[in-house]
Write an enzyme that holds these catalytic residues in place. Structure first.
Site, PDB file in Angstrom:
ATOM      1  N   ASP A  24     -58.694 -64.187 -80.540  1.00  0.00           N
ATOM      2  CA  ASP A  24     -57.957 -64.434 -81.774  1.00  0.00           C
ATOM      3  C   ASP A  24     -56.873 -65.486 -81.559  1.00  0.00           C
ATOM      4  OD1 ASP A  24     -57.221 -64.124 -84.418  1.00  0.00           O
ATOM      5  OD2 ASP A  24     -55.928 -62.401 -84.032  1.00  0.00           O
ATOM      6  N   ASN A  26     -57.169 -69.017 -82.501  1.00  0.00           N
ATOM      7  CA  ASN A  26     -57.545 -70.442 -82.408  1.00  0.00           C
ATOM      8  C   ASN A  26     -56.915 -71.273 -83.520  1.00  0.00           C
ATOM      9  OD1 ASN A  26     -59.143 -69.964 -80.176  1.00  0.00           O
ATOM     10  ND2 ASN A  26     -61.065 -69.933 -81.301  1.00  0.00           N
ATOM     11  N   SER A  69     -67.707 -62.570 -86.703  1.00  0.00           N
ATOM     12  CA  SER A  69     -67.887 -61.237 -87.283  1.00  0.00           C
ATOM     13  C   SER A  69     -68.619 -61.310 -88.611  1.00  0.00           C
ATOM     14  CB  SER A  69     -66.529 -60.562 -87.482  1.00  0.00           C
ATOM     15  OG  SER A  69     -65.869 -61.079 -88.625  1.00  0.00           O
ATOM     16  N   ASN A  72     -66.423 -62.808 -91.153  1.00  0.00           N
ATOM     17  CA  ASN A  72     -66.049 -64.220 -91.073  1.00  0.00           C
ATOM     18  C   ASN A  72     -66.781 -65.088 -92.095  1.00  0.00           C
ATOM     19  OD1 ASN A  72     -65.579 -64.255 -87.441  1.00  0.00           O
ATOM     20  ND2 ASN A  72     -64.102 -63.921 -89.076  1.00  0.00           N
ATOM     21  N   ILE A 199     -58.320 -53.655 -84.208  1.00  0.00           N
ATOM     22  CA  ILE A 199     -59.611 -53.869 -83.547  1.00  0.00           C
ATOM     23  C   ILE A 199     -60.607 -54.607 -84.439  1.00  0.00           C
ATOM     24  CG2 ILE A 199     -59.309 -51.933 -81.972  1.00  0.00           C
ATOM     25  CD1 ILE A 199     -61.160 -50.292 -83.728  1.00  0.00           C
ATOM     26  N   SER A 200     -60.295 -54.773 -85.720  1.00  0.00           N
ATOM     27  CA  SER A 200     -61.059 -55.657 -86.606  1.00  0.00           C
ATOM     28  C   SER A 200     -62.564 -55.392 -86.605  1.00  0.00           C
ATOM     29  CB  SER A 200     -60.778 -57.126 -86.250  1.00  0.00           C
ATOM     30  OG  SER A 200     -59.423 -57.433 -86.478  1.00  0.00           O
TER      31      SER A 200
END
Length: 251
Positions: A24, A26, A69, A72, A199-200
């Site tokens: 995570d 970027n 994910s 996303n 934790i997404s």
């Protein structure tokens, strides 16, 4: 990038078998430098390779990287197009290098919606490295924890519908056998960069008793040395898996 001599890690360090990483930060890393988010993803590729090299050096058996994910897809069409194309090109560029390191590449995720060209590169990388016996790199592309559990539940329901099992026969072991990579052990250590503490929707089943480590660095600032620091910290933790130790002597 070649793998240098391993940095000394204490021989007594209790090494996790399976490390999961949420890469995570970027975009925020790039924006803080006045760069487009896409440049952050390019920098993230170098961090990924350096971290995998560190896992190989340390003897980590499995490392799962959350690359894209199921959520996303809600990002801007331009960023999604970049991520799909960049993921495809990164796998194509790096597969041979990872193969030389003895890494086995495995794809974890769903095929629907994922670009066919990305799937082709993932499958080619899996085939190239299938016989490697080193660290297993699990590339979680178009992955979601809820999606995985939904797919496992659906597979069990279809078995009941076909008369291959009864509903009463369904237990934790039965469900676990229907996960995307059922032979991979549960996660021992989860690392998330960027300072966010969630934790997404990542590896929900496998994280049941994982140690959680939230790092205040953007992903492009992470690498093998930071991984080794987290491994050393993990070695000092006591894992009880729901049990407890009474340190007070009974009267």
């Amino acid at each position: 990038m070649s793998i240098p001599d391993p940095r000394p890690i204490r021989a007594e360090t209790k090494m996790p078998k399976h490390v999961a990483v949420i890469m995570d930060g970027n975009g925020r890393w790039a924006n803080a430098r006045g760069l487009p988010r896409t440049e952050g993803h390019r920098a993230g590729e170098l961090a990924l390779m350096d971290t995998v090299a560190g896992a190989v050096e340390a003897g980590v058996g499995y490392i799962s990287m959350y690359a894209f994910s199921t959520e996303n897809w809600s990002r801007s069409p331009a960023e999604v197009r970049f991520l799909m194309g960049y993921s495809r090109d990164t796998i194509r560029r790096r597969a041979a290098q990872l193969h030389r390191w003895g890494v086995r590449i495995r794809w974890v995720g769903r095929a629907p919606r994922l670009w066919k060209s990305v799937i082709n590169e993932l499958r080619a990388a899996e085939e190239l490295t299938a016989n490697n016996r080193g660290t297993q790199l699990l590339l979680c592309v178009n992955y979601g924890g809820r999606a995985e559990l939904t797919d496992a539940a659906r597979a069990l329901a279809e078995e009941v519908e076909r008369g291959e099992r009864t509903a009463r026969s369904i237990n934790e072991k039965a469900l676990a056998r229907h996960l995307y990579v059922p032979d991979v052990p549960d996660v021992d250590l989860l690392i998330r960069t960027s300072g966010e503490q969630r934790i997404s929707n990542f590896l929900l089943w496998q994280l049941a008793y994982a140690e959680l480590d939230f790092v205040d660095l953007a992903w492009p600032e992470f690498g093998r040395e930071q991984l080794w620091e987290r491994l050393l910290a993990y070695g000092s933790r006591q894992r009880r898996f729901g049990g407890a130790v009474d340190l007070v002597e009974p009267a």
